[in-house]
Scaffold this active site. Sequence first.
Site, PDB file in Angstrom:
ATOM      1  N   MET A  57      71.813  23.951  68.783  1.00  0.00           N
ATOM      2  CA  MET A  57      71.994  25.022  67.792  1.00  0.00           C
ATOM      3  C   MET A  57      70.632  25.471  67.283  1.00  0.00           C
ATOM      4  O   MET A  57      69.774  24.637  67.031  1.00  0.00           O
ATOM      5  CB  MET A  57      72.832  24.484  66.625  1.00  0.00           C
ATOM      6  CG  MET A  57      72.971  25.464  65.464  1.00  0.00           C
ATOM      7  SD  MET A  57      74.040  24.812  64.145  1.00  0.00           S
ATOM      8  CE  MET A  57      72.880  23.800  63.244  1.00  0.00           C
ATOM      9  N   ASP A  59      69.214  29.370  65.085  1.00  0.00           N
ATOM     10  CA  ASP A  59      69.412  30.212  63.888  1.00  0.00           C
ATOM     11  C   ASP A  59      70.850  30.370  63.394  1.00  0.00           C
ATOM     12  O   ASP A  59      71.764  30.587  64.194  1.00  0.00           O
ATOM     13  CB  ASP A  59      68.963  31.650  64.179  1.00  0.00           C
ATOM     14  CG  ASP A  59      67.671  31.750  64.939  1.00  0.00           C
ATOM     15  OD1 ASP A  59      67.023  30.735  65.160  1.00  0.00           O
ATOM     16  OD2 ASP A  59      67.334  32.878  65.319  1.00  0.00           O
ATOM     17  N   GLN A  75      73.228  30.488  66.695  1.00  0.00           N
ATOM     18  CA  GLN A  75      72.731  30.460  68.069  1.00  0.00           C
ATOM     19  C   GLN A  75      73.134  29.132  68.668  1.00  0.00           C
ATOM     20  O   GLN A  75      72.789  28.063  68.134  1.00  0.00           O
ATOM     21  CB  GLN A  75      71.201  30.612  68.068  1.00  0.00           C
ATOM     22  CG  GLN A  75      70.728  31.998  67.681  1.00  0.00           C
ATOM     23  CD  GLN A  75      71.036  33.003  68.764  1.00  0.00           C
ATOM     24  OE1 GLN A  75      70.313  33.127  69.738  1.00  0.00           O
ATOM     25  NE2 GLN A  75      72.128  33.754  68.616  1.00  0.00           N
ATOM     26  N   ARG A 190      64.353  42.500  67.943  1.00  0.00           N
ATOM     27  CA  ARG A 190      65.593  41.732  67.825  1.00  0.00           C
ATOM     28  C   ARG A 190      65.963  41.338  66.389  1.00  0.00           C
ATOM     29  O   ARG A 190      65.244  41.555  65.457  1.00  0.00           O
ATOM     30  CB  ARG A 190      65.485  40.470  68.663  1.00  0.00           C
ATOM     31  CG  ARG A 190      64.329  39.551  68.317  1.00  0.00           C
ATOM     32  CD  ARG A 190      64.392  38.264  69.156  1.00  0.00           C
ATOM     33  NE  ARG A 190      63.216  37.446  68.958  1.00  0.00           N
ATOM     34  CZ  ARG A 190      62.105  37.537  69.673  1.00  0.00           C
ATOM     35  NH1 ARG A 190      62.012  38.428  70.633  1.00  0.00           N
ATOM     36  NH2 ARG A 190      61.075  36.753  69.413  1.00  0.00           N
ATOM     37  N   ASP A 191      67.113  40.678  66.322  1.00  0.00           N
ATOM     38  CA  ASP A 191      67.647  40.021  65.127  1.00  0.00           C
ATOM     39  C   ASP A 191      68.059  41.005  64.026  1.00  0.00           C
ATOM     40  O   ASP A 191      67.610  40.915  62.874  1.00  0.00           O
ATOM     41  CB  ASP A 191      66.630  38.993  64.572  1.00  0.00           C
ATOM     42  CG  ASP A 191      66.139  38.034  65.649  1.00  0.00           C
ATOM     43  OD1 ASP A 191      66.866  37.846  66.642  1.00  0.00           O
ATOM     44  OD2 ASP A 191      65.035  37.471  65.506  1.00  0.00           O
ATOM     45  N   GLU A 242      60.446  37.493  63.235  1.00  0.00           N
ATOM     46  CA  GLU A 242      61.823  37.311  63.711  1.00  0.00           C
ATOM     47  C   GLU A 242      62.766  37.256  62.504  1.00  0.00           C
ATOM     48  O   GLU A 242      62.344  36.968  61.390  1.00  0.00           O
ATOM     49  CB  GLU A 242      61.960  35.984  64.481  1.00  0.00           C
ATOM     50  CG  GLU A 242      61.061  35.873  65.686  1.00  0.00           C
ATOM     51  CD  GLU A 242      61.293  34.596  66.506  1.00  0.00           C
ATOM     52  OE1 GLU A 242      61.349  34.688  67.729  1.00  0.00           O
ATOM     53  OE2 GLU A 242      61.417  33.509  65.915  1.00  0.00           O
ATOM     54  N   TRP A 337      60.403  25.419  65.747  1.00  0.00           N
ATOM     55  CA  TRP A 337      60.237  25.562  67.204  1.00  0.00           C
ATOM     56  C   TRP A 337      59.145  24.652  67.758  1.00  0.00           C
ATOM     57  O   TRP A 337      59.096  24.401  68.958  1.00  0.00           O
ATOM     58  CB  TRP A 337      59.955  27.022  67.581  1.00  0.00           C
ATOM     59  CG  TRP A 337      61.202  27.868  67.603  1.00  0.00           C
ATOM     60  CD1 TRP A 337      61.494  28.916  66.784  1.00  0.00           C
ATOM     61  CD2 TRP A 337      62.320  27.732  68.500  1.00  0.00           C
ATOM     62  NE1 TRP A 337      62.725  29.440  67.108  1.00  0.00           N
ATOM     63  CE2 TRP A 337      63.252  28.735  68.158  1.00  0.00           C
ATOM     64  CE3 TRP A 337      62.630  26.861  69.548  1.00  0.00           C
ATOM     65  CZ2 TRP A 337      64.463  28.895  68.829  1.00  0.00           C
ATOM     66  CZ3 TRP A 337      63.840  27.021  70.218  1.00  0.00           C
ATOM     67  CH2 TRP A 337      64.737  28.030  69.852  1.00  0.00           C
TER      68      TRP A 337
HETATM   69  C1  FRU Z   1      64.544  32.689  66.159  1.00  0.00           C
HETATM   70  C2  FRU Z   1      64.884  33.293  67.503  1.00  0.00           C
HETATM   71  C3  FRU Z   1      65.350  34.737  67.350  1.00  0.00           C
HETATM   72  C4  FRU Z   1      66.195  34.937  68.566  1.00  0.00           C
HETATM   73  C5  FRU Z   1      66.855  33.583  68.723  1.00  0.00           C
HETATM   74  C6  FRU Z   1      67.128  33.194  70.148  1.00  0.00           C
HETATM   75  O1  FRU Z   1      64.571  31.307  66.151  1.00  0.00           O
HETATM   76  O2  FRU Z   1      63.750  33.215  68.336  1.00  0.00           O
HETATM   77  O3  FRU Z   1      64.296  35.666  67.240  1.00  0.00           O
HETATM   78  O4  FRU Z   1      67.134  35.946  68.396  1.00  0.00           O
HETATM   79  O5  FRU Z   1      65.978  32.649  68.130  1.00  0.00           O
HETATM   80  O6  FRU Z   1      67.920  32.061  70.205  1.00  0.00           O
END
Ligand code: FRU
Length: 534
Positions: A57, A59, A75, A190-191, A242, A337
Amino acid sequence: MKSTKHLPLVFYSAILLSIGGCKPYSAAAQITDVKTTSVEEQLYRPNFHYSPKKGWMNDPNGMFFANGNYHLFYQYYPDGNKWGPMHWGHAISKDLIKWDEQPIAIYPDKDKYIFSGSAVVDVNNTSGLGTGKTAPIVAIYTLHDMTKEKENKIDVEQQDIAYSNDNGFTWQKFEEGNPVVKNPGIRDFRDPKVTWDETHKQWIMVLAAQDRAQFYKSINLKNWEYASDFGKDIGAHGGVWECPDFFQMKVEGTNETKWVLIQSLNPGGANGGSGTQYFIGDFDGTTFTLDTNFAQRVTTEKAVWLDYGKDNYAGVTWNNIPSSDGRKLFIGWMSNWDYAQQVPTTGWRSSMTVPREIQLIKKDSDYSLISNPVLELEKYYSKTQKEKKLIGKEKLEIVSSGKVDLTKAVISFRLENLKNAVYNFTLSNAKGESVTFGINNSENFLFLDRSKSGKIDFSEKFASTISKALLNKNQKTADLKIVLDKTSIEIFYNNGEKVMTELFFPTQPFTSFSASSNEGIEINNLIINQLKTN
Ligand code: FRU
């Protein structure tokens, strides 16, 4: 695992931006054994922080409240314990603390991953996607095309929608209308976080476009018009931006409102790796402008952080909280990360922070956010111990070995009579493993040190530095609230003015909690709340 085979363009843009390092998720999908052992469950499965039963898992995504349920999507890669083809996992809760995992909500198509995004309850059916009596719920997310990524194309990411007509339990992709926002020639695009802008009667989407946030507007969630962007050269830029969030908030105790932009970035966080900063200002329906004093603060401090710990990333707020409640509720991914894919659990990886209430406060003419655990956590308080005053010459035992279960506890106290000294608070076990946090009142910072916390060697980046948050000079008192689970500490300093969230992996649970300082320690109003979690 980093793959060098098909480095995405973000790698090259990263070099251009001199931020050194590619997205950790450039790794090819890893099928790893996701069977969890009972030892691992016992030692590391969080007691009250959400974690999926199995799999990977990251975000939190698409949170909203509807029909008595708080929904949390995230995610998710069910078949491995490292980042892989992204799905939207799903869980619901009645009280934000006890979560009930649901079937996967949105599946990827071959090589078309479902990245982060948001969901709104379309109360007036502005999208026309509603078919029945219940309001449609519309999820807006990034579709990430792995085929294009492998071909080193630029237009890898676009914004798509899916909708639900059963209050968020089952979802259909809006095949005939996707994408709702095409890629404009930006690799990291994104996002999307969508919110209803009541002042200007429009939907607002904020998304992350490499080194800035971009705003789009819409009246029907399907047709979007570019409005403006914000942030190039403002705030922290150690890595790609992000997972933004953008919303209007009332200043506590007044009728004044301001707009808040929450903006995660990776790397470049307050204390390394992934981190989340925020900005406060005004929005005229098209453009976001920083408040003048806040702009000054961003210049002096370089960035203003929502959390100074290493493990609160990609957090965003819930949509559709009833106005009778009115809170701004937030949850973050409790990892980083830098090492998320190496932490020592195998059956599942990652958990979320405790849900928090975010408030906007104004002191003199400066605005800032404070965050605190949601009040619902108090429903789980069982045995409570209180001490009015505790005084120690050099050392003070606050919890002696085994008297409180420190894998599920909330401890709060006020530190009084602070001198020009260092105040250490230590969680420890019989093996001599420990986590120490505290206040350095001569150099004015809050700190958190997990260098002796047990398993640390899975990543060099995990415990090589001590996290710090600068404090005002000459503090005479400090209020601390700490939320403890099996593998995490969340420190709320002075009613959430400064927050630090970090993970740890001891080989045995911590059983003692003590304080020390060579100038003596005085603690008032100590409250130890044991949590009842099943
Ligand atoms: C942030 C991210 C987002 C992306 C997702 C991919 O942690 O890098 O920018 O949408 O994770 O899993």
